[in-house]
Design an enzyme around this catalytic site. Structure first.
Site, short mmCIF file in Angstrom:
data_model
loop_
_atom_site.label_atom_id
_atom_site.label_comp_id
_atom_site.label_asym_id
_atom_site.label_seq_id
_atom_site.Cartn_x
_atom_site.Cartn_y
_atom_site.Cartn_z
N PHE A 1 -5.32 -7.36 3.59
CA PHE A 1 -3.98 -7.58 3.02
C PHE A 1 -2.98 -6.90 3.93
CE2 PHE A 1 -0.24 -6.52 0.56
CZ PHE A 1 0.06 -7.75 0.00
N ASP B 1 -3.72 -1.26 10.49
CA ASP B 1 -2.81 -1.27 9.34
C ASP B 1 -3.18 -0.07 8.48
OD1 ASP B 1 -1.50 -1.57 6.96
OD2 ASP B 1 -1.90 -3.72 6.74
N LYS C 1 4.55 2.69 2.94
CA LYS C 1 4.20 3.29 1.65
C LYS C 1 4.53 4.79 1.56
CE LYS C 1 1.48 -0.22 -0.46
NZ LYS C 1 0.72 -1.27 0.18
C1 LIG Z 1 1.09 -2.60 0.71
C2 LIG Z 1 0.48 -3.02 1.96
C3 LIG Z 1 1.14 -3.87 2.86
C4 LIG Z 1 2.48 -4.49 2.56
O1 LIG Z 1 3.48 -3.54 2.34
P1 LIG Z 1 4.84 -4.01 1.64
O2 LIG Z 1 5.68 -2.76 1.68
O3 LIG Z 1 4.51 -4.45 0.26
O4 LIG Z 1 5.41 -5.10 2.43
C5 LIG Z 1 0.50 -4.17 4.05
N1 LIG Z 1 -0.70 -3.67 4.34
C6 LIG Z 1 -1.37 -2.85 3.51
C7 LIG Z 1 -2.71 -2.31 3.90
C8 LIG Z 1 -0.82 -2.52 2.28
O5 LIG Z 1 -1.49 -1.75 1.44
#
Ligand SMILES: *Cc1c(COP(=O)(O)O)cnc(C)c1O
Length: 404
Positions: free
Chosen positions: A137, A222, A251
């Site tokens: 994701f 990521d 985050k």
């Molecule tokens: C939450 C998340 C995203 C996306 O972040 P947003 O601030 O919602 O755009 C991308 N990668 C990972 C691993 C995430 O947990």
């Protein structure tokens, strides 16, 4: 003048979320309070965002102090808070340079652009494809969705953005097979969060590093969810002993204030010259004041060690719960304070039962109930959470008996 209420079938807030019917009035530390006074132990942390809990005095002060001075000036001008946060992130990581955005997905977009531009700047513009992994994701923008590759999120949004080749998580042979003359890089979450709390095996990440080097590719991590202390190191890949070329962070970096950062080595970012990328809000003074304050807290002496200790205690306790309630839970997985309970009953029911007992948890793929407590939890919070989970297990069993 009469105001006619619109009575269409759509609510004023576009209904793109499956929300619990619960709203909070305030928060303090690891707790959230509903308007009717009910108190909840928050093991979602706004999906790994409020790492220091709610209303942390140090962060509140950083925000309010900055709010008195200047909120926003745009990237037409120098932003000292940006320079300071970038220098500190560079000092604390593999990176040489940092781009600031406002969200995870934006940061992923920047990283994808860095990877492609690197190849173009090195005379290989035909290399634009990125190998990604099943269960990933990366966010909800069109390119981030294509990178994540989840059909349910892509459906109905037109042609999928080209340039991503997805292979099974942990399958090295599949990665090798996917690498071709158009491949520019590899993108992976060291710990998949949304996908069901899956940790990439260390030897797999090391092998990706070698593959990337051998083929002239960039390796991008990521760490939007697993970074910023969540696993007990500043970044999860530090457990593995290798570094990426590019990394997306967001985050918890803002503790609840929207901010994202794309970190890169000098070599990887060689093509990112003036005009190649930008954002109106990205790295504005307000966001940077909070980012710097969050970093003060995460980098404080002994803080990451504390996370490791409390996390291993929580995990032990959860393992005992799993053993005791094998009809509800199958296993406990994850790293540090990014934990998942693989459920034998629908995870939606488990999360609802926990919520009814005053513990907030999040769902994840693979029928997992995800636990993302704030990084500041203490033994007492662990004890309280375990008590609530046990009580919820009792409730679930009783409900099943009634149905059966
Ligand atoms: C939450 C998340 C995203 C996306 O972040 P947003 O601030 O919602 O755009 C991308 N990668 C990972 C691993 C995430 O947990």
């Amino acid at each position: 003048m009469s105001v006619v209420a619109k009575t269409g079938p759509v609510p004023p807030v576009m209904p793109t979320y499956n929300r619990a019917d619960l709203a909070f009035e305030r928060g303090e530390g690891a707790y959230l309070y509903a308007a009717d006074g009910r108190r909840f132990l928050d093991f979602t942390s706004g999906i790994a965002v409020t790492g220091f809990g709610h209303a942390h005095p140090y962060l509140v002060k950083a925000l309010t102090d900055q709010a008195q001075k200047i909120w926003h000036s745009s990237n037409l001008f120098r932003i000292p808070g940006q320079e300071r946060l970038a220098e500190r992130l560079v000092a604390a990581t593999f990176a040489d340079t940092v781009y600031f955005g406002n969200s995870g997905a934006e940061t992923i977009e920047c990283g994808i652009k860095v990877v492609r531009k690197f190849q173009a700047a090195n005379g290989r513009p035909e290399r634009y494809r990125i190998v990604t992994f099943e269960g990933a994701f990366h966010g909800r923008t069109l390119a981030a969705l294509a990178a994540g590759g989840q059909q349910k999120y892509l459906d109905g949004f037109g042609p999928k953005v080209d340039g991503f080749d997805q292979v099974p998580f942990g399958d090295l042979a599949a990665v090798e097979a996917a690498i071709g003359p158009a491949t520019a890089g590899i993108l992976i979450e060291p710990v998949q969060g949304e996908g069901g709390v899956h940790t990439a095996p260390p030897q797999f990440l090391r092998a990706l590093r070698e593959l990337a080097d051998r083929h002239g590719l960039l390796l991008m991590f990521d760490e939007i969810q697993c970074g910023m202390g969540r696993t007990g190191k500043l970044f999860a890949h530090e457990w593995v002993g290798i570094t990426p070329d590019v990394m997306a962070v967001a985050k918890a970096l803002g503790g609840g204030f929207p901010v994202g950062a794309c970190l890169a080595t000098a070599k990887a970012a060689a093509g990112m010259t003036a005009g190649t990328h930008g954002s109106t809000y990205g790295g504005n003074p307000l966001a940077m004041a909070i980012g710097n304050a969050v970093l003060d807290l995460v980098l404080a002496e002994g803080f990451l060690d504390r996370i490791q200790k409390i996390a291993s205690h929580l995990r032990q306790q959860l393992a005992m719960v799993v053993e005791k309630h094998g009809d509800i839970f199958e296993d406990v997985r994850g790293n540090g304070l990014l934990l998942g309970l693989k459920c034998r009953v629908p995870n939606i029911e488990v999360n609802a039962a926990l919520r009814a007992r005053g513990l907030l948890t999040a769902g994840a793929g693979d029928n997992v109930a995800r636990l993302l407590p704030p990084l500041i939890i203490e033994q007492s919070h662990v004890a309280e959470a375990i008590e609530k989970i046990e009580a919820a297990c009792g409730d679930l069993k009783q409900a099943k008996r009634k149905v059966g």
